[in-house]
Design a protein around this motif. Structure first.
Motif, mmCIF file in Angstrom:
data_model
loop_
_atom_site.group_PDB
_atom_site.id
_atom_site.type_symbol
_atom_site.label_atom_id
_atom_site.label_comp_id
_atom_site.label_asym_id
_atom_site.label_seq_id
_atom_site.Cartn_x
_atom_site.Cartn_y
_atom_site.Cartn_z
ATOM 1 N N VAL A 1 -22.235 93.091 13.963
ATOM 2 C CA VAL A 1 -22.531 92.229 15.112
ATOM 3 C C VAL A 1 -23.333 91.003 14.667
ATOM 4 C CG1 VAL A 1 -23.766 92.056 17.320
ATOM 5 C CG2 VAL A 1 -22.352 94.056 16.833
ATOM 6 N N HIS A 2 -24.281 91.188 13.760
ATOM 7 C CA HIS A 2 -25.066 90.050 13.277
ATOM 8 C C HIS A 2 -24.194 89.058 12.512
ATOM 9 C CE1 HIS A 2 -29.040 91.061 14.683
ATOM 10 N NE2 HIS A 2 -28.821 92.313 14.316
ATOM 11 N N ARG A 3 -23.267 89.560 11.686
ATOM 12 C CA ARG A 3 -22.341 88.662 10.989
ATOM 13 C C ARG A 3 -21.470 87.918 11.995
ATOM 14 N NH1 ARG A 3 -21.482 93.145 7.868
ATOM 15 N NH2 ARG A 3 -19.375 93.384 8.686
ATOM 16 N N LEU A 4 -20.931 88.660 12.948
ATOM 17 C CA LEU A 4 -20.033 88.080 13.942
ATOM 18 C C LEU A 4 -20.751 87.034 14.786
ATOM 19 C CD1 LEU A 4 -17.152 88.309 15.120
ATOM 20 C CD2 LEU A 4 -18.063 90.003 16.708
ATOM 21 N N PHE B 1 -23.853 85.916 23.316
ATOM 22 C CA PHE B 1 -25.141 85.720 22.651
ATOM 23 C C PHE B 1 -24.901 84.993 21.335
ATOM 24 C CE2 PHE B 1 -23.413 89.892 21.790
ATOM 25 C CZ PHE B 1 -23.380 89.950 20.406
ATOM 26 N N GLY B 2 -25.931 84.333 20.848
ATOM 27 C CA GLY B 2 -25.840 83.596 19.597
ATOM 28 C C GLY B 2 -26.414 84.379 18.442
ATOM 29 N N GLN B 3 -26.453 83.725 17.296
ATOM 30 C CA GLN B 3 -26.952 84.352 16.073
ATOM 31 C C GLN B 3 -28.380 84.853 16.265
ATOM 32 O OE1 GLN B 3 -26.713 81.836 12.650
ATOM 33 N NE2 GLN B 3 -26.869 83.539 11.238
ATOM 34 N N GLN B 4 -28.606 86.081 15.879
ATOM 35 C CA GLN B 4 -29.901 86.764 15.928
ATOM 36 C C GLN B 4 -30.439 86.999 17.349
ATOM 37 O OE1 GLN B 4 -30.921 88.164 13.094
ATOM 38 N NE2 GLN B 4 -29.182 87.190 12.098
ATOM 39 N N GLU B 5 -29.630 86.772 18.375
ATOM 40 C CA GLU B 5 -30.075 87.038 19.747
ATOM 41 C C GLU B 5 -29.834 88.487 20.167
ATOM 42 O OE1 GLU B 5 -29.656 82.708 21.911
ATOM 43 O OE2 GLU B 5 -28.085 84.176 22.222
ATOM 44 N N TRP B 6 -29.018 89.197 19.431
ATOM 45 C CA TRP B 6 -28.735 90.598 19.742
ATOM 46 C C TRP B 6 -29.755 91.423 18.969
ATOM 47 C CZ3 TRP B 6 -26.175 95.080 17.576
ATOM 48 C CH2 TRP B 6 -25.685 95.958 18.537
ATOM 49 N N THR B 7 -30.674 92.067 19.681
ATOM 50 C CA THR B 7 -31.836 92.684 19.032
ATOM 51 C C THR B 7 -31.856 94.205 19.155
ATOM 52 O OG1 THR B 7 -33.136 92.340 21.031
ATOM 53 C CG2 THR B 7 -33.232 90.609 19.345
ATOM 54 N N VAL B 8 -30.713 94.820 19.242
ATOM 55 C CA VAL B 8 -30.656 96.280 19.338
ATOM 56 C C VAL B 8 -31.071 96.884 17.997
ATOM 57 C CG1 VAL B 8 -29.097 98.237 19.696
ATOM 58 C CG2 VAL B 8 -28.860 96.186 21.100
ATOM 59 N N THR B 9 -31.950 97.884 18.041
ATOM 60 C CA THR B 9 -32.407 98.555 16.820
ATOM 61 C C THR B 9 -31.414 99.658 16.435
ATOM 62 O OG1 THR B 9 -33.650 100.281 17.960
ATOM 63 C CG2 THR B 9 -34.809 98.186 17.520
#
Length: 128
Positions: free
Chosen positions: A29-32, A41-49
């Motif tokens: 997801v971070h690569r995508l 959402f944009g780069q680094q906005e998805w913050t699921v642990t």
């Protein structure tokens, strides 16, 4: 699990996600998110642990009207599809899905959407 051939001759495997996929899925997801403008959402906005993602996957596996599918080519995650049916008794028969792909374009996406429709029919989910 479904195995299909891509035009390139490579095999794409569509399978249910596993709890052990959590960290690889987060990395995907971070690569995508850094390469696509077509996400919510944009780069680094998805913050699921990793622990939260393990819980998300577990919930999908345990709930009768949810799916978490992964697409792999050569052991790499190249796509995913998450489907969630409604939680209220009047909406359990309908739902929504999200889909993401890094590579291999519409062929992989089409395989995953087709699998989701079949699984939804099996679960008694309405498809409009």
């Amino acid at each position: 699990m479904k195995v299909s051939k891509l035009r390139s001759g490579q095999e794409v495997i569509i399978r249910l996600g596993k709890i052990t996929d959590a960290e690889a899925f987060i990395a995907f997801v971070h690569r995508l998110s850094g390469e696509s403008d077509h996400l919510s959402f944009g780069q680094q906005e998805w913050t699921v642990t990793p622990d939260e993602q393990k819980e998300n996957i577990k919930r999908c596996l345990e709930t009768h009207n949810q799916l978490f599918l992964m697409a792999e080519v050569d052991g790499r995650i190249v796509g995913n599809l998450t489907f969630r049916g409604g939680i209220r008794s009047r909406t359990q028969h309908v739902g929504e899905f999200g889909i993401g792909f890094k590579e291999f374009g519409t062929l992989t996406r089409d395989f995953m959407i087709e699998d989701t429709f079949y699984d939804c029919l099996y679960m008694g989910i309405e498809i409009d």
